[in-house]
Motif scaffolding. Structure first.
Motif, PDB file in Angstrom:
ATOM      1  N   THR A  66      11.140  -8.169   5.023  1.00  0.00           N
ATOM      2  CA  THR A  66      11.764  -7.588   6.209  1.00  0.00           C
ATOM      3  C   THR A  66      11.470  -6.095   6.295  1.00  0.00           C
ATOM      4  O   THR A  66      11.129  -5.583   7.364  1.00  0.00           O
ATOM      5  N   VAL A  67      11.570  -5.398   5.193  1.00  0.00           N
ATOM      6  CA  VAL A  67      11.281  -3.960   5.169  1.00  0.00           C
ATOM      7  C   VAL A  67       9.813  -3.714   5.526  1.00  0.00           C
ATOM      8  O   VAL A  67       9.495  -2.829   6.330  1.00  0.00           O
ATOM      9  N   ASP A  68       8.906  -4.520   4.960  1.00  0.00           N
ATOM     10  CA  ASP A  68       7.484  -4.378   5.280  1.00  0.00           C
ATOM     11  C   ASP A  68       7.236  -4.597   6.768  1.00  0.00           C
ATOM     12  O   ASP A  68       6.477  -3.856   7.404  1.00  0.00           O
ATOM     13  N   GLU A  69       7.872  -5.604   7.344  1.00  0.00           N
ATOM     14  CA  GLU A  69       7.712  -5.889   8.771  1.00  0.00           C
ATOM     15  C   GLU A  69       8.248  -4.748   9.617  1.00  0.00           C
ATOM     16  O   GLU A  69       7.627  -4.348  10.603  1.00  0.00           O
ATOM     17  N   LEU A  70       9.386  -4.181   9.240  1.00  0.00           N
ATOM     18  CA  LEU A  70       9.945  -3.045   9.980  1.00  0.00           C
ATOM     19  C   LEU A  70       9.037  -1.827   9.890  1.00  0.00           C
ATOM     20  O   LEU A  70       8.842  -1.111  10.880  1.00  0.00           O
ATOM     21  N   GLN A  71       8.464  -1.576   8.711  1.00  0.00           N
ATOM     22  CA  GLN A  71       7.539  -0.457   8.563  1.00  0.00           C
ATOM     23  C   GLN A  71       6.319  -0.653   9.451  1.00  0.00           C
ATOM     24  O   GLN A  71       5.855   0.280  10.098  1.00  0.00           O
ATOM     25  N   TYR A  72       5.803  -1.878   9.494  1.00  0.00           N
ATOM     26  CA  TYR A  72       4.633  -2.172  10.325  1.00  0.00           C
ATOM     27  C   TYR A  72       4.961  -1.981  11.806  1.00  0.00           C
ATOM     28  O   TYR A  72       4.213  -1.331  12.524  1.00  0.00           O
ATOM     29  N   ARG A  73       6.085  -2.522  12.247  1.00  0.00           N
ATOM     30  CA  ARG A  73       6.448  -2.448  13.666  1.00  0.00           C
ATOM     31  C   ARG A  73       6.739  -1.034  14.131  1.00  0.00           C
ATOM     32  O   ARG A  73       6.582  -0.722  15.311  1.00  0.00           O
ATOM     33  N   THR A  74       7.194  -0.168  13.236  1.00  0.00           N
ATOM     34  CA  THR A  74       7.552   1.193  13.636  1.00  0.00           C
ATOM     35  C   THR A  74       6.464   2.214  13.331  1.00  0.00           C
ATOM     36  O   THR A  74       6.662   3.398  13.583  1.00  0.00           O
ATOM     37  N   ALA A  75       5.330   1.763  12.839  1.00  0.00           N
ATOM     38  CA  ALA A  75       4.219   2.679  12.572  1.00  0.00           C
ATOM     39  C   ALA A  75       3.672   3.190  13.912  1.00  0.00           C
ATOM     40  O   ALA A  75       3.489   2.417  14.852  1.00  0.00           O
ATOM     41  N   GLU A 133       0.794   1.273  15.439  1.00  0.00           N
ATOM     42  CA  GLU A 133       1.174  -0.053  15.937  1.00  0.00           C
ATOM     43  C   GLU A 133       1.926   0.065  17.263  1.00  0.00           C
ATOM     44  O   GLU A 133       1.709  -0.718  18.181  1.00  0.00           O
TER      45      GLU A 133
END
Length: 89
Positions: free
Chosen positions: A27-36, A39
């Motif tokens: 979940t943390v990895d997905e949030l980091q990806y989405r908020t980059a 992206e």
């Protein structure tokens, strides 16, 4: 303690903790990806491209020449206005 809590072994509890940590890490990895920023920019460009295609094409994919002509005329008018403003400064 309830019977279900008492019947779980230490290994089962540890396995549940490991699984929960893995889910949280995902979940943390997905949030980091989405908020980059890259992206976010990619999604915004894709959304803009989709809106442009929707505005200039019919649902069956044919070009809406009337809308394309109107967009081209507006672009020419804006460029002309910019040139005129620079010339009169």
């Amino acid at each position: 303690m309830s019977e279900s809590t008492q019947s779980r072994s230490v290994q089962q509890i540890e396995a549940e903790i490991v699984a929960a940590r893995q889910r949280l890490a995902g979940t943390v990895d997905e949030l980091q990806y989405r908020t980059a920023p890259k992206e976010i920019l990619r999604r915004q460009v894709e959304a803009l491209r989709n809106r442009l295609v929707d505005a200039t094409h019919t649902p069956d994919g044919r070009l809406r020449t009337d809308r394309v002509a109107a967009l081209a005329a507006a672009a020419v008018a804006l460029v002309g206005l910019g040139v005129w403003r620079r010339a009169h400064r």
